[in-house]
Design an enzyme around this catalytic site. Structure first.
Site, PDB file in Angstrom:
ATOM      1  N   GLU A   1       8.175   1.733  24.672  1.00 23.84           N
ATOM      2  CA  GLU A   1       8.074   3.197  24.571  1.00 23.84           C
ATOM      3  C   GLU A   1       9.142   3.761  23.646  1.00 23.84           C
ATOM      4  O   GLU A   1       8.901   4.714  22.900  1.00 23.84           O
ATOM      5  CB  GLU A   1       8.198   3.824  25.966  1.00 23.84           C
ATOM      6  CG  GLU A   1       7.844   5.300  26.046  1.00 23.84           C
ATOM      7  CD  GLU A   1       9.017   6.237  25.785  1.00 23.84           C
ATOM      8  OE1 GLU A   1       8.788   7.460  25.691  1.00 23.84           O
ATOM      9  OE2 GLU A   1      10.172   5.759  25.674  1.00 23.84           O
TER      10      GLU A   1
ATOM     11  N   ASP B   1      11.219  -0.448  29.007  1.00 25.01           N
ATOM     12  CA  ASP B   1      12.236  -0.778  28.013  1.00 25.01           C
ATOM     13  C   ASP B   1      13.352   0.253  27.967  1.00 25.01           C
ATOM     14  O   ASP B   1      13.220   1.377  28.466  1.00 25.01           O
ATOM     15  CB  ASP B   1      11.600  -0.920  26.633  1.00 25.01           C
ATOM     16  CG  ASP B   1      10.948   0.365  26.142  1.00 25.01           C
ATOM     17  OD1 ASP B   1      10.301   1.051  26.961  1.00 25.01           O
ATOM     18  OD2 ASP B   1      11.087   0.695  24.945  1.00 25.01           O
TER      19      ASP B   1
END
Length: 373
Positions: A141, A80
């Site tokens: 994350e 991400d």
């Protein structure tokens, strides 16, 4: 030593950063990586972390089988990116890659992901020997390590040591210390009243919460510990005495005893202010992740050093003020360090990565597979 295909790596990176993959929306990224890794002979399993946290993709737990007599190592990067990270238009310059200035670039952490793909291709093409390698490619994350914190750990094989490729700094830097974090959520209660007619009948939750915060040690507490008030919400109208305020705060420290002391200091301040205003507050504290603390002589650090030196760089350790998936892996009993891969000005529209750092990050991944043989 350990050369990679520079042009292919650059092309992979340029393609990956153009895949929209904000936190909890990593589906397209996960599908691309799954397809490419399976084509390379890597076993890919997607876990249910995304379902647990409202995302559309889980973590990818990928296994490249090797010599079972050698240590099993894990590499982790996250899929991400942060906002503004939609429709990224990378700019390939003479010595670096940037965004067009309207978005981030996404080198954090697609530089690491691109390096992992190039590492697997290089091992295959050059027929390099290796032990079993686990690739832990996480979702979420950037929003509190959601993917690793909610991973299906039973899907991972036994790991001897892990290496995150997700830190700023020059190639050769190894993060051996990173803080644990606690999140503090508070609801300060008050009592409604008309602010102009009878304010004396009310209890202003904003005043009580503000008093508590004014008494706190915040910011940089010392070289090991920090604390912050992240948001403060309360009230709807100026003519109403506010009856509820919600606050989100955090404390971080490299030392668990100092973390706990700072958190308790903040909790005590809220509770004392509530008592002085003859009201109450609800406080919840959650340990978001554990600290990371490795001695320089530990096996995982020395393995990283060996790989760095094999490329002609001089390794050194550093402490980080932020957490990463390495913190979570350590908390799960997998000795893990975080390695710098050269990206700069991350989380800004000025983010960039030098082409040499992109290449050397991939070379370091290959070197790491050989350092454990």
């Amino acid at each position: 030593m350990y050369q990679v295909n520079r042009e292919r790596l650059i092309q992979t990176f340029l393609e990956l950063v153009q895949i929209n993959s904000l936190s909890r929306d990593e589906r397209n990224m996960a599908d691309r990586l799954t397809r490419e890794l399976q084509e390379l002979g890597v076993e890919v399993v997607e876990d249910t972390a995304g379902e647990k946290v409202g995302g559309n993709a889980g973590n990818l737990i990928c296994t490249l089988k090797g010599d079972a007599s050698k240590p099993t190592i894990l590499f982790t990067c996250h899929m991400d990116t942060v906002a503004p990270g939609l429709n990224i238009k990378p700019q390939l310059l003479e010595d670096r890659i940037t965004s067009d200035g309207t978005t981030i670039l996404g080198a954090d952490d697609k530089a690491g992901v691109s390096g992992i793909l190039e590492m697997v291709r290089t091992l295959k093409e050059q027929n390099l020997q290796h032990g079993t390698i686990v690739l832990f490619l996480t979702m979420g994350e950037e929003t509190g390590l959601l993917g690793s914190r909610h991973a299906d750990w039973e899907k991972l094989p036994k790991i001897d040591m892990g290496f995150a490729f997700d830190s700023n700094g020059p190639i050769g830097k190894v993060v051996t210390q990173a803080p644990a974090q606690e999140r503090i959520e508070v609801t300060m209660h008050g009592k409604l009243a008309h602010a102009g007619v009878n304010p004396e009948a009310g209890i202003n939750a904003i005043n009580a919460a503000s008093l508590a915060i004014s008494r706190m040690k915040l910011g940089r507490i010392n070289e090991r510990t920090t604390a912050n008030i992240g948001n403060f919400h309360g009230g709807d109208a100026t003519n109403v005495v506010c009856d509820k305020v919600t606050i989100a705060a955090e404390s971080r420290s490299l030392v668990l005893e100092e973390l706990e002391a700072q958190t308790q200091h903040m909790v005590d301040a809220f509770q004392a202010a509530a008592a002085e205003y003859n009201t109450t507050c609800d406080v919840t504290v959650q340990r978001m992740y554990s600290n990371l603390n490795h001695d320089v002589e530990s096996e995982v650090v020395q393995t990283a050093f060996k790989a760095v030196r094999s490329l002609g760089f001089e390794p050194s350790t550093m402490a980080s003020g932020g957490g990463s998936d390495a913190n979570v892996l350590n908390g799960m009993g997998i000795p893990t360090v975080n390695l710098a891969i050269g990206y700069e000005k991350i989380h800004t529209v000025s983010e960039f990565i030098r082409l040499n750092d992109l290449e050397n990050g991939a070379r370091l991944l290959v070197a790491m597979t050989q350092a454990v043989l």
